[in-house]
Design an enzyme around this catalytic site. Structure first.
Site, short mmCIF file in Angstrom:
data_model
loop_
_atom_site.label_atom_id
_atom_site.label_comp_id
_atom_site.label_asym_id
_atom_site.label_seq_id
_atom_site.Cartn_x
_atom_site.Cartn_y
_atom_site.Cartn_z
N TYR A 55 17.78 2.40 8.29
CA TYR A 55 18.99 1.62 8.47
C TYR A 55 19.76 1.55 7.14
O TYR A 55 19.25 1.08 6.13
CB TYR A 55 18.67 0.21 8.95
CG TYR A 55 18.06 0.13 10.34
CD1 TYR A 55 18.06 1.22 11.20
CD2 TYR A 55 17.48 -1.05 10.79
CE1 TYR A 55 17.49 1.14 12.46
CE2 TYR A 55 16.91 -1.14 12.06
CZ TYR A 55 16.93 -0.04 12.89
OH TYR A 55 16.35 -0.13 14.15
N LYS A 217 33.88 -8.48 26.58
CA LYS A 217 35.09 -8.40 25.75
C LYS A 217 35.85 -7.10 25.89
O LYS A 217 37.02 -7.01 25.53
CB LYS A 217 34.74 -8.64 24.28
CG LYS A 217 33.87 -7.56 23.63
CD LYS A 217 33.55 -7.96 22.20
CE LYS A 217 32.59 -6.96 21.54
NZ LYS A 217 32.22 -7.39 20.19
N ARG A 229 32.71 -3.05 17.85
CA ARG A 229 31.81 -1.90 17.66
C ARG A 229 32.41 -0.61 18.22
O ARG A 229 32.19 0.47 17.69
CB ARG A 229 30.44 -2.18 18.30
CG ARG A 229 29.45 -1.05 18.14
CD ARG A 229 28.03 -1.49 18.37
NE ARG A 229 27.60 -2.40 17.33
CZ ARG A 229 26.40 -2.98 17.30
NH1 ARG A 229 25.53 -2.74 18.26
NH2 ARG A 229 26.08 -3.80 16.32
N GLY A 286 21.55 -8.81 16.98
CA GLY A 286 22.18 -8.57 15.70
C GLY A 286 23.40 -9.47 15.58
O GLY A 286 23.83 -10.08 16.56
#
Length: 336
Positions: A55, A217, A229, A286
Site C-alpha cells: 500500500y 452517491k 473515488r 477505510g
C-alpha cells in the site's frame, strides 16, 4: 462501541469493523488527516487495523506505525500482507518465496514499529512457488514470534484447503481469508465460504461498500462527484469501474427505502449486510475523514430482519456478481 467477534476458529477476538488504509494513508490522505481518522477509529472502539507492505509502496505501513506508536500494543490487533513487489522491485521482490516472506516481514515490522503482527497474510496465491515452501516460511515467522497467526487474501477454495492441510501438518494457526465481499460482489459465497468454514477460517472482507457505490452517491446518468473515488486517477477509478454503469447505479438507488426503514444510511446498510454472514468475522472500512469512521461504526451490532434481506436481493436482482471463478481472475497468472 464496535462489537468484537472471534477470528475464525481461533481464540483471538477482533473488532467486527477493521480500519484499513489501502488507497488512503501515504497516498490520498495527508498524514495529519490519517491520524485523525485512526483516532476516530480508536474512539469508537475499533482496535483492529489492516494494512499491507504494497500500500503506497510501504508508506501506508509507515504512516499507520507512526500513528499507533503511542497506543498500548497488546490492546491492538494489527494485520499486514505480503506478495506484491515493493521498493526497487528486484527479481526476488515479489511472491511467496521463503526469501521474500522472511525479508518482507522484517520490513513490515520496522515500518509498523512493532515486534509482531497479529495476522500475517498472503496477499495473493503464488503459482510459481511451491505451497510447501510458502507455508514453511510462514511457520518460521510464527515460531520466531513475528506473527501470531497466518491468513490469506483472495485465495480460491481449493487453495485454502491445500494451505489449511499444510498448516495443520506444521502446527500453525491458519485463521483468516480476506476477500472482496459486498451486496454487489458475492463470489465467495458458494465455494470460498464453505471451504473456510471447513478449515476454520473467518472472512475479513474488503470493500463492503463496493468502493463507495453502495453509499448511493453515484447517480445513474450523472457525472461522479468531484473528489470521489471514481475520479481518482491514482487507482481508485480503476477499482470502481466495474460498478459504474447505469444498470448497477439504478438498482443501488432502490436500496434507499430499505435503509430508511432500518434508520440507517446506505453505507451503514451495506456494512451491516456483510456482517449478517456468519462466516464474516469483520468488515474493513477505510476513510478520508474522521466523520466517515464515526458514521460507519453505527453499522456494528445491527441485525437486518430476514424479510429485509430478501428485499435487498429483490432490489438488486441480476446485477449481483456471484460467479466463484471471479476469485481465480484476481490471482496473478503463473510466470515460470
Amino acid at each position: 462501541m464496535v462489537n468484537y467477534r472471534y477470528l475464525g476458529n481461533s481464540g483471538m477476538k477482533i473488532t467486527e469493523l477493521v480500519y484499513g488504509n489501502w488507497l488512503t494513508h501515504g497516498s490520498q490522505v495527508e498524514n495529519e488527516q490519517a491520524a485523525a481518522c485512526v483516532k476516530a477509529a480508536l474512539d469508537v472502539g475499533i482496535t483492529s487495523f489492516d494494512t499491507a507492505d504494497v500500500y503506497a509502496n510501504t508508506a501506508a505501513e509507515t504512516v499507520l506505525g507512526d500513528i499507533l506508536a503511542g497506543e498500548h500494543r497488546e490492546s491492538l490487533e494489527i494485520f499486514t500482507k505480503v506478495y506484491w513487489p515493493t521498493g526497487p522491485k528486484g527479481a526476488n521482490d515479489m511472491g511467496l518465496s521463503r526469501k521474500h516472506i522472511l525479508e518482507s516481514i522484517n520490513g513490515s515490522l520496522t515500518r509498523l514499529k512493532t515486534d509482531y503482527v497479529d495476522v500475517y497474510q498472503a496477499h495473493r496465491f503464488d503459482h510459481d512457488t511451491p505451497l510447501e515452501e510458502t507455508m514453511i516460511a510462514f511457520a518460521d515467522v510464527v515460531r520466531a514470534g513475528k506473527a501470531h497467526y497466518i491468513g490469506v487474501s483472495e485465495w480460491t477454495a481449493d487453495q485454502i484447503r491445500a494451505g489449511a492441510a499444510l498448516a495443520k501438518d506444521l502446527n500453525i494457526q491458519f485463521i483468516s481469508s480476506q476477500p472482496q465481499y459486498s451486496m454487489l460482489w458475492r463470489v465467495i459465497e458458494d465455494e470460498v465460504v464453505p471451504a473456510s468454514v471447513e478449515a476454520g477460517l473467518g472472512q475479513i472482507v474488503w470493500s463492503p461498500v463496493a468502493q463507495g457505490v453502495l453509499t448511493g452517491k453515484y447517480k445513474p446518468g450523472q457525472e461522479p462527484p468531484a473528489g470521489s473515488r471514481a475520479t481518482d486517477e491514482k487507482g481508485g477509478a480503476n477499482m470502481i469501474a466495474r460498478f459504474m454503469n447505469d444498470d448497477v447505479l439504478t438498482r443501488v438507488q432502490n436500496l434507499q427505502p430499505i435503509a430508511d426503514e432500518l434508520g440507517l444510511t446506505m453505507a451503514q446498510l451495506a456494512i451491516a449486510w456483510v456482517l449478517q454472514n456468519s462466516n464474516v468475522s469483520a468488515a474493513i472500512i477505510g476513510a478520508s475523514r474522521p466523520e466517515q469512521v464515526t458514521d460507519n461504526a453505527k453499522a456494528s451490532g445491527v441485525e437486518i430482519p430476514a424479510e429485509l434481506m430478501a428485499k435487498i436481493d429483490d432490489a438488486l436482482g441480476d446485477i449481483v456478481e456471484r460467479d466463484p471463478h471471479k476469485t481465480v481472475e484476481t490471482n496473478p497468472k503463473p510466470g515460470r
